[in-house]
Design an enzyme around this catalytic site. Sequence first.
Site, mmCIF file in Angstrom:
data_model
loop_
_atom_site.group_PDB
_atom_site.id
_atom_site.type_symbol
_atom_site.label_atom_id
_atom_site.label_comp_id
_atom_site.label_asym_id
_atom_site.label_seq_id
_atom_site.Cartn_x
_atom_site.Cartn_y
_atom_site.Cartn_z
ATOM 1 N N GLY A 1 -49.817 -48.208 18.988
ATOM 2 C CA GLY A 1 -48.978 -47.305 18.224
ATOM 3 C C GLY A 1 -47.554 -47.794 18.347
ATOM 4 O O GLY A 1 -47.260 -48.665 19.175
ATOM 5 N N GLN B 1 -38.294 -47.234 18.514
ATOM 6 C CA GLN B 1 -38.564 -48.525 19.159
ATOM 7 C C GLN B 1 -38.055 -49.690 18.326
ATOM 8 O O GLN B 1 -37.906 -50.795 18.852
ATOM 9 C CB GLN B 1 -40.066 -48.692 19.424
ATOM 10 C CG GLN B 1 -40.589 -47.720 20.484
ATOM 11 C CD GLN B 1 -42.053 -47.980 20.753
ATOM 12 O OE1 GLN B 1 -42.910 -47.457 20.061
ATOM 13 N NE2 GLN B 1 -42.345 -48.816 21.739
ATOM 14 N N CYS C 1 -46.459 -49.864 27.155
ATOM 15 C CA CYS C 1 -45.583 -49.584 26.016
ATOM 16 C C CYS C 1 -44.855 -50.866 25.641
ATOM 17 O O CYS C 1 -44.406 -51.592 26.529
ATOM 18 C CB CYS C 1 -44.583 -48.501 26.416
ATOM 19 S SG CYS C 1 -43.427 -48.056 25.110
ATOM 20 N N LEU C 2 -44.741 -51.120 24.340
ATOM 21 C CA LEU C 2 -44.014 -52.316 23.894
ATOM 22 C C LEU C 2 -42.560 -52.281 24.367
ATOM 23 O O LEU C 2 -41.930 -53.325 24.501
ATOM 24 C CB LEU C 2 -44.053 -52.427 22.370
ATOM 25 C CG LEU C 2 -45.446 -52.592 21.736
ATOM 26 C CD1 LEU C 2 -45.326 -52.649 20.221
ATOM 27 C CD2 LEU C 2 -46.149 -53.832 22.267
ATOM 28 N N HIS D 1 -48.208 -40.094 23.518
ATOM 29 C CA HIS D 1 -47.281 -41.164 23.913
ATOM 30 C C HIS D 1 -46.268 -41.432 22.795
ATOM 31 O O HIS D 1 -45.063 -41.537 23.052
ATOM 32 C CB HIS D 1 -48.094 -42.422 24.247
ATOM 33 C CG HIS D 1 -47.274 -43.636 24.550
ATOM 34 N ND1 HIS D 1 -47.272 -44.247 25.794
ATOM 35 C CD2 HIS D 1 -46.426 -44.373 23.780
ATOM 36 C CE1 HIS D 1 -46.447 -45.285 25.763
ATOM 37 N NE2 HIS D 1 -45.938 -45.396 24.546
ATOM 38 N N GLU D 2 -46.769 -41.536 21.553
ATOM 39 C CA GLU D 2 -45.868 -41.849 20.437
ATOM 40 C C GLU D 2 -44.905 -40.694 20.163
ATOM 41 O O GLU D 2 -43.721 -40.918 19.887
ATOM 42 C CB GLU D 2 -46.664 -42.193 19.172
ATOM 43 C CG GLU D 2 -47.555 -43.428 19.300
ATOM 44 C CD GLU D 2 -46.858 -44.644 19.888
ATOM 45 O OE1 GLU D 2 -45.652 -44.833 19.638
ATOM 46 O OE2 GLU D 2 -47.505 -45.386 20.641
ATOM 47 N N HIS E 1 -41.884 -40.659 22.329
ATOM 48 C CA HIS E 1 -40.804 -41.555 21.891
ATOM 49 C C HIS E 1 -39.825 -40.829 20.975
ATOM 50 O O HIS E 1 -38.618 -41.082 21.019
ATOM 51 C CB HIS E 1 -41.377 -42.754 21.125
ATOM 52 C CG HIS E 1 -41.885 -43.858 21.997
ATOM 53 N ND1 HIS E 1 -41.070 -44.542 22.886
ATOM 54 C CD2 HIS E 1 -43.107 -44.427 22.106
ATOM 55 C CE1 HIS E 1 -41.786 -45.472 23.497
ATOM 56 N NE2 HIS E 1 -43.035 -45.426 23.049
HETATM 57 NI NI NI Z 1 -44.572 -46.724 23.636
#
Ligand code: NI
Length: 193
Positions: free
Chosen positions: A49, A54, A102-103, A144-145, A148
Site C-alpha cells: 500500500g 509518502q 513501510c516504504l 497502516h495506510e 499515514h
Molecule cells: Ni507505510
Amino acid sequence: MAIRKVAVMGHPVLRQVSETVAPGEVGTQRIQRLIDDLIETAHEYDGAGIASPQIYEPVRICLIEIRDNPRYPHFPNVPLTILINPKITVLNDDKLPKYEGCLSVPGIRGLVHRSRGIRVDALDRHGEPLSFQARDLFAATVQHELDHLDGKLFVDNVTDTRTLTFIPEYDRYWHKKGIEMLEAAGAELRRKS
Ligand code: NI
C-alpha cells in the site's frame, strides 16, 4: 505517470494530518495524476500500500494492492483499491499481531497489533462512494495506510521496541515466528500453489 521519490521517517510531511479532498476535486487532473503516480510508485517499490504523504502530497488518498507481493509473500492478494477520504469503523477489535514494514521506514520491521475486522467507507477514484469490510491482513494494511493520513507511522504502534528488527535479521530470526503467530490467530494466509 511517474515514479515518485518516497519520503522517509524524519521528514515532517509524514507527521502532518493530511487534508481532505473536496469531492468536486476528485476528477481534476492534479488528483488523477497523483493517483497514477501512487500506483506507479507502489509498483516500483513493491509496496502493499502507499499513502499520498509518502510522496510529499499531504492529501487524504491511499491505495492497497497486494499481488503476490515479494516483500510480504504470505499476504493474501487484494485487488488495486484506491481510497479517497477513507474512514474506518472497527467491527472486531480483537487484535492481530503482525510484523509491519513501510516504504518510509526502509529496512525495518516491527511487531504491531491491529484490529481484526473493520468497515471502510471512502470515495473511489471516480468520486463514487465505496464501502467494504476487511479482516486480518487486509484490514491491518488499511489501518497502516490510514495512519499515514493522520501523520502516524507503524513504529508509533510498536509497543515492544525489542521487536524492531532489520530485514535480514527479520528473515533469519522472526519471519517464521511471525507466520506462526498469524496462523495461531487463525488469519488467512496466502498459500503458494
Ligand atoms: Ni507505510
